[in-house]
Design an enzyme around this catalytic site. Structure first.
Site, PDB file in Angstrom:
ATOM      1  N   SER A   1       0.838  -1.196   0.000  1.00 39.02           N
ATOM      2  CA  SER A   1       0.000   0.000   0.000  1.00 39.02           C
ATOM      3  C   SER A   1       0.876   1.251   0.000  1.00 39.02           C
ATOM      4  O   SER A   1       1.942   1.261  -0.596  1.00 39.02           O
ATOM      5  CB  SER A   1      -0.975  -0.027   1.172  1.00 39.02           C
ATOM      6  OG  SER A   1      -1.986   0.956   1.004  1.00 39.02           O
TER       7      SER A   1
ATOM      8  N   HIS B   1       2.865   3.200   2.010  1.00 41.89           N
ATOM      9  CA  HIS B   1       4.261   3.310   2.413  1.00 41.89           C
ATOM     10  C   HIS B   1       5.164   2.578   1.430  1.00 41.89           C
ATOM     11  O   HIS B   1       6.261   3.050   1.114  1.00 41.89           O
ATOM     12  CB  HIS B   1       4.464   2.764   3.825  1.00 41.89           C
ATOM     13  CG  HIS B   1       5.766   3.160   4.436  1.00 41.89           C
ATOM     14  ND1 HIS B   1       6.799   2.273   4.632  1.00 41.89           N
ATOM     15  CD2 HIS B   1       6.206   4.363   4.890  1.00 41.89           C
ATOM     16  CE1 HIS B   1       7.821   2.902   5.195  1.00 41.89           C
ATOM     17  NE2 HIS B   1       7.495   4.166   5.359  1.00 41.89           N
ATOM     18  N   CYS B   2       4.694   1.437   0.937  1.00 41.82           N
ATOM     19  CA  CYS B   2       5.483   0.675  -0.027  1.00 41.82           C
ATOM     20  C   CYS B   2       5.693   1.444  -1.333  1.00 41.82           C
ATOM     21  O   CYS B   2       6.655   1.181  -2.062  1.00 41.82           O
ATOM     22  CB  CYS B   2       4.779  -0.639  -0.355  1.00 41.82           C
ATOM     23  SG  CYS B   2       4.386  -1.676   1.061  1.00 41.82           S
ATOM     24  N   MET B   3       4.801   2.389  -1.629  1.00 40.08           N
ATOM     25  CA  MET B   3       4.807   3.098  -2.917  1.00 40.08           C
ATOM     26  C   MET B   3       5.469   4.464  -2.844  1.00 40.08           C
ATOM     27  O   MET B   3       5.417   5.221  -3.815  1.00 40.08           O
ATOM     28  CB  MET B   3       3.369   3.274  -3.401  1.00 40.08           C
ATOM     29  CG  MET B   3       2.675   1.979  -3.761  1.00 40.08           C
ATOM     30  SD  MET B   3       0.957   2.275  -4.202  1.00 40.08           S
ATOM     31  CE  MET B   3       0.749   1.073  -5.526  1.00 40.08           C
TER      32      MET B   3
END
Length: 366
Positions: free
Chosen positions: A344, A346-348
């Site tokens: 989601s 934070h990963c992006m």
């Protein structure tokens, strides 16, 4: 910004720590946020249109508060992004890409001393292998070099595999990770907990590395810390909890909670631990259970964006997080299509702290 090739500092050079560099916490002031535009419908199991809708809303929200640097892999991606983001504070970069998870394949920025507008800025370029070779990764592994070149940053190249989502730092010398991720044989076989502690002390200024056992069920990252447990200030940690004892995540999250309550900072003082519910509903995707979590929020200049899944616990998660971020607007945004890819917000995202490009002068004479 120039096209000059930046100076590479190999592992034989003085470490960042030896030159006064460390990784700032996410809540330190940002110069910008770096992101990568979703482009492969197959990777999103046919959900690309919905993913782009949600991703565009995320970019637009962040760009209200700070500049966004957006990597686009081809003409179609750039045209699609520009059409959705017209008027937003976005700089576009045409860069070959495999996927969107720049938290993991992007650079880790470091500053010399506290991050201020005049602090020397550099980065560490770790190897990326798509969480142990699970997907294509060769293009994404080159992203830190592109960023370093565009910013003209002398920087360190490390031979180890390390993903940004696998490490949390509190800006006061403490780091947090999981054994299931860092000790995976598909990353750096042979590295022990002690080896990682020494590595991160030298490369990122982490004086004390704390370990949890594992993460969420069916998380293809092998249990990244940023999907379950996050620092929100130097002394406060939010950690995910499952409320159904029959949920496979329940015992793992309870063990993490107990371990966190026994952990201390550099001064030996306990942390303040805040429980954050996981989504109440089980979500299934093309490859089994999905790992939705509210802990995958992103902290920026004056804001925090929190993923929402159309779940009964969406509002509760915002209620837990809002008091923890005084002075920041805590914003819930839809991530139901995005979670089909396994991650989601934070990963992006990857934050670039404020600072001025380091000249490398402190190293060149040694």
């Amino acid at each position: 910004m120039t096209d000059a090739a930046p100076l590479h500092l190999l592992p034989t050079a003085p470490t960042p720590r030896e030159l006064g560099f460390a990784m700032p916490p996410e809540w330190a002031e940002h110069q910008a946020t770096w992101m990568s535009w979703p482009a492969d419908d197959e990777l999103w199991f046919g959900h690309l249109a919905g993913v782009r809708d949600e991703f565009a809303q995320l970019v637009r929200t962040i760009a209200r508060f700070e500049p966004v640097h957006l990597l686009v892999r081809d003409e179609e991606s750039e045209q699609d992004a520009r059409s959705r983001l017209s008027g937003a504070n976005v700089t576009y970069h045409r860069v070959p890409l495999d996927d969107v998870w720049i938290r993991d394949n992007g650079p880790m920025f470091i500053t010399q001393g506290q991050p201020t507008p005049h602090a020397p800025l550099s980065l560490v370029n770790w190897r990326f292998n798509a969480w142990g070779g699970k997907f294509h990764w060769e293009q994404d592994d080159r992203v830190p070099e592109y960023v370093a070149g565009w910013l003209n940053l002398p920087h360190w190249d490390r031979p180890e595999v390390l993903e940004g989502g696998g490490l949390e730092v509190n800006g006061a010398g403490v780091g947090l990770t999981t054994r299931s991720c860092f000790l995976s044989k598909a990353r750096n076989p042979g590295l022990s907990e002690e080896d990682y502690a020494a590595l991160l002390r030298g490369a990122l200024g982490v004086d004390k590395l704390l370990w949890l056992d594992g993460g969420l069920e069916n998380d293809h990252t092998d249990g990244h810390i940023d999907t379950i447990t996050r620092f929100v200030d130097p002394r406060t940690i939010v950690t995910s909890v499952a409320e159904d004892p029959n949920d496979a995540n329940y015992p793992v999250m309870q063990k993490n909670l107990a371990d966190l309550r026994a952990m201390t900072d550099l001064n030996g003082d306990p942390f303040r631990i805040v429980e954050l519910p996981l989504p109440a509903k089980r979500l299934e995707g093309a490859e089994g259970r999905l790992p939705p979590t509210y802990a995958n929020f992103y902290i920026g200049n004056g804001f925090v964006v929190v993923p929402q899944y159309g779940d009964p616990n969406d509002a509760r998660a915002l209620e837990v997080l809002r008091p923890l971020f005084p002075g920041r607007e805590v914003i819930g945004l839809r991530s139901r299509a995005i979670i089909e890819g396994g991650g989601s917000f934070h990963c992006m995202t990857q934050q670039q702290p404020v600072g001025q490009p380091w000249t490398g002068e402190a190293w060149k004479g040694q």
